[in-house]
Design a protein around this motif. Structure first.
Motif, PDB file in Angstrom:
ATOM      1  N   LEU A   1      -7.030  -6.037  -4.578  1.00 56.27           N
ATOM      2  CA  LEU A   1      -5.722  -5.476  -4.262  1.00 56.27           C
ATOM      3  C   LEU A   1      -5.844  -4.496  -3.103  1.00 56.27           C
ATOM      4  N   GLN A   2      -4.904  -4.576  -2.159  1.00 53.49           N
ATOM      5  CA  GLN A   2      -4.901  -3.712  -0.996  1.00 53.49           C
ATOM      6  C   GLN A   2      -3.479  -3.202  -0.735  1.00 53.49           C
ATOM      7  N   GLY A   3      -3.351  -2.223   0.149  1.00 53.74           N
ATOM      8  CA  GLY A   3      -2.038  -1.695   0.498  1.00 53.74           C
ATOM      9  C   GLY A   3      -2.140  -0.263   0.983  1.00 53.74           C
ATOM     10  N   SER A   4      -0.994   0.334   1.310  1.00 58.34           N
ATOM     11  CA  SER A   4      -0.932   1.721   1.770  1.00 58.34           C
ATOM     12  C   SER A   4       0.031   2.508   0.890  1.00 58.34           C
ATOM     13  N   THR A   5      -0.428   3.651   0.404  1.00 60.85           N
ATOM     14  CA  THR A   5       0.385   4.545  -0.416  1.00 60.85           C
ATOM     15  C   THR A   5       0.699   5.797   0.387  1.00 60.85           C
ATOM     16  N   THR A   6       1.971   6.136   0.524  1.00 60.05           N
ATOM     17  CA  THR A   6       2.372   7.344   1.243  1.00 60.05           C
ATOM     18  C   THR A   6       2.956   8.345   0.268  1.00 60.05           C
TER      19      THR A   6
ATOM     20  N   LEU B   1       5.751  10.229  -4.627  1.00 58.98           N
ATOM     21  CA  LEU B   1       5.486   8.932  -4.007  1.00 58.98           C
ATOM     22  C   LEU B   1       6.625   8.598  -3.050  1.00 58.98           C
ATOM     23  N   LEU B   2       6.316   8.443  -1.778  1.00 60.63           N
ATOM     24  CA  LEU B   2       7.326   8.107  -0.775  1.00 60.63           C
ATOM     25  C   LEU B   2       7.393   6.610  -0.500  1.00 60.63           C
ATOM     26  N   ARG B   3       6.236   5.985  -0.503  1.00 64.21           N
ATOM     27  CA  ARG B   3       6.200   4.546  -0.220  1.00 64.21           C
ATOM     28  C   ARG B   3       5.062   3.919  -1.015  1.00 64.21           C
TER      29      ARG B   3
ATOM     30  N   ASP C   1      -1.194   3.294  -6.385  1.00 65.14           N
ATOM     31  CA  ASP C   1      -0.338   4.477  -6.223  1.00 65.14           C
ATOM     32  C   ASP C   1      -0.767   5.592  -7.185  1.00 65.14           C
ATOM     33  N   ASP C   2      -1.064   5.223  -8.429  1.00 62.91           N
ATOM     34  CA  ASP C   2      -1.502   6.222  -9.406  1.00 62.91           C
ATOM     35  C   ASP C   2      -2.815   6.871  -8.985  1.00 62.91           C
ATOM     36  N   ALA C   3      -3.720   6.069  -8.419  1.00 62.62           N
ATOM     37  CA  ALA C   3      -4.994   6.609  -7.954  1.00 62.62           C
ATOM     38  C   ALA C   3      -4.786   7.558  -6.779  1.00 62.62           C
ATOM     39  N   ALA C   4      -3.823   7.251  -5.915  1.00 62.81           N
ATOM     40  CA  ALA C   4      -3.523   8.132  -4.791  1.00 62.81           C
ATOM     41  C   ALA C   4      -2.942   9.459  -5.282  1.00 62.81           C
ATOM     42  N   LEU C   5      -2.042   9.397  -6.263  1.00 56.05           N
ATOM     43  CA  LEU C   5      -1.461  10.624  -6.828  1.00 56.05           C
ATOM     44  C   LEU C   5      -2.536  11.472  -7.507  1.00 56.05           C
ATOM     45  N   ALA C   6      -3.456  10.813  -8.209  1.00 57.78           N
ATOM     46  CA  ALA C   6      -4.557  11.545  -8.835  1.00 57.78           C
ATOM     47  C   ALA C   6      -5.468  12.153  -7.776  1.00 57.78           C
ATOM     48  N   GLY C   7      -5.629  11.432  -6.669  1.00 63.40           N
ATOM     49  CA  GLY C   7      -6.480  11.924  -5.598  1.00 63.40           C
ATOM     50  C   GLY C   7      -5.927  13.173  -4.941  1.00 63.40           C
ATOM     51  N   ILE C   8      -4.626  13.167  -4.634  1.00 59.49           N
ATOM     52  CA  ILE C   8      -4.052  14.346  -3.991  1.00 59.49           C
ATOM     53  C   ILE C   8      -4.008  15.519  -4.963  1.00 59.49           C
ATOM     54  N   ALA C   9      -3.852  15.252  -6.250  1.00 55.94           N
ATOM     55  CA  ALA C   9      -3.836  16.327  -7.246  1.00 55.94           C
ATOM     56  C   ALA C   9      -5.186  17.037  -7.325  1.00 55.94           C
ATOM     57  N   ALA C  10      -6.260  16.360  -6.902  1.00 53.71           N
ATOM     58  CA  ALA C  10      -7.599  16.961  -6.951  1.00 53.71           C
ATOM     59  C   ALA C  10      -7.884  17.867  -5.758  1.00 53.71           C
ATOM     60  N   CYS C  11      -7.041  17.829  -4.740  1.00 58.58           N
ATOM     61  CA  CYS C  11      -7.259  18.662  -3.552  1.00 58.58           C
ATOM     62  C   CYS C  11      -6.999  20.133  -3.865  1.00 58.58           C
ATOM     63  N   ARG C  12      -7.733  21.003  -3.214  1.00 61.86           N
ATOM     64  CA  ARG C  12      -7.554  22.447  -3.387  1.00 61.86           C
ATOM     65  C   ARG C  12      -7.439  23.128  -2.030  1.00 61.86           C
TER      66      ARG C  12
ATOM     67  N   GLN D   1      -1.271   9.812   3.512  1.00 61.69           N
ATOM     68  CA  GLN D   1      -1.280   8.354   3.327  1.00 61.69           C
ATOM     69  C   GLN D   1      -2.682   7.885   2.973  1.00 61.69           C
ATOM     70  N   PHE D   2      -2.754   7.048   1.949  1.00 63.00           N
ATOM     71  CA  PHE D   2      -4.007   6.422   1.559  1.00 63.00           C
ATOM     72  C   PHE D   2      -3.907   4.940   1.905  1.00 63.00           C
ATOM     73  N   ASP D   3      -4.805   4.471   2.750  1.00 61.99           N
ATOM     74  CA  ASP D   3      -4.850   3.058   3.116  1.00 61.99           C
ATOM     75  C   ASP D   3      -5.970   2.389   2.328  1.00 61.99           C
ATOM     76  N   TRP D   4      -5.573   1.597   1.356  1.00 58.48           N
ATOM     77  CA  TRP D   4      -6.534   0.894   0.505  1.00 58.48           C
ATOM     78  C   TRP D   4      -6.836  -0.445   1.167  1.00 58.48           C
ATOM     79  N   LYS D   5      -8.012  -0.554   1.749  1.00 56.12           N
ATOM     80  CA  LYS D   5      -8.305  -1.745   2.542  1.00 56.12           C
ATOM     81  C   LYS D   5      -9.723  -2.229   2.287  1.00 56.12           C
ATOM     82  N   LEU D   6      -9.861  -3.528   2.164  1.00 55.83           N
ATOM     83  CA  LEU D   6     -11.173  -4.159   2.089  1.00 55.83           C
ATOM     84  C   LEU D   6     -11.556  -4.595   3.496  1.00 55.83           C
ATOM     85  N   ASP D   7     -12.653  -4.055   3.984  1.00 59.50           N
ATOM     86  CA  ASP D   7     -13.099  -4.342   5.332  1.00 59.50           C
ATOM     87  C   ASP D   7     -13.872  -5.661   5.353  1.00 59.50           C
ATOM     88  N   GLY D   8     -13.787  -6.343   6.463  1.00 59.84           N
ATOM     89  CA  GLY D   8     -14.505  -7.608   6.593  1.00 59.84           C
ATOM     90  C   GLY D   8     -13.595  -8.800   6.380  1.00 59.84           C
TER      91      GLY D   8
END
Length: 222
Positions: free
Chosen positions: A61-66, A82-84, A92-103, A120-127
């Motif tokens: 799964l890939q995509g961008s969470t804003t 969550l904006l987008r 999206d849930d992982a992105a929200l958890a990620g920003i909540a960990a910032c200090r 914005q978190f860009d979830w991308k598989l490279d290659g």
């Protein structure tokens, strides 16, 4: 198939802390977005990249969470929003958890804390992406509710149909079918899963490249 997981975030110095999955090596450094208030962070490593959900990696799964957020008096993130959507709730849930960990630095003045700051978190598989199976024409059973199965496209926020992810096994039989959380009522989701279970999938022999067993798409209602 050897692909890298990449979480692009809006902090150049963020350390990528991706959950390791066999054959999925660690991501490359994240890219910077100037609007993010990196100068207000509490210090190095104060905003690590989020963990990439193992389930999302399994299905590619890939995509961008804003998101947007503000900063509390103690430096913690407040008012995350969550904006987008990426199209996938688990990302999206992982992105929200990620920003909540910032200090951020405590005791900032109200103007500095107010935001709303974007991230914005860009979830991308490279290659190179693997070749995915395609539905065998006429293989799905007739259904009074569903017209067809459509592969996942560039409109992930569409509410049409039931969004599913699954693997394709021996004989082209779908297995490990799962629906996007909250996409439709439970009864409709169950019918959609049963419908896809009746379909069969094959690789196009004319398309070269490594094969991927994962498929995402929508069962479209009539």
């Amino acid at each position: 198939m050897n692909r890298k997981v990449v979480i692009g975030v809006c902090i150049a110095a963020a350390a990528a802390s991706v959950a390791q999955v066999p054959d999925k090596p660690a991501p490359s450094p994240a890219a910077a977005v100037p609007a993010f208030p990196s100068h207000l962070l509490a210090g190095a490593g104060a905003c690590p990249a989020p963990l990439w959900p193992r389930e999302a990696l399994l299905y590619d799964l890939q995509g961008s969470t804003t998101l947007s957020f503000a900063i509390g008096p103690d430096g913690a993130v407040v008012q995350p929003r969550l904006l987008r959507t990426s199209g996938w709730k688990m990302l999206d849930d992982a992105a929200l958890a990620g920003i909540a960990a910032c200090r951020f630095k405590p005791g900032l003045d109200p103007a500095q804390r107010a935001g709303a700051y974007p991230m914005q978190f860009d979830w991308k598989l490279d290659g190179e992406a693997g070749v995915t199976p395609v539905m065998r024409a006429g293989s799905c059973r007739d259904s009074p509710r569903f017209a067809r199965f459509a592969p996942f496209d560039a409109a992930p926020t569409s509410a049409s149909g039931v969004l599913l992810r699954f693997m394709v096994g021996a004989g082209g039989v779908p297995w490990r079918i799962a629906a996007e959380a909250g996409s439709q009522p439970d009864a409709m989701v169950a019918e959609a899963i049963d419908y896809v279970q009746s379909c069969r999938f094959d690789y196009d022999p004319s398309v070269p490249g490594a094969r991927s067993a994962s498929v995402t798409g929508r069962v479209l209602a009539r």
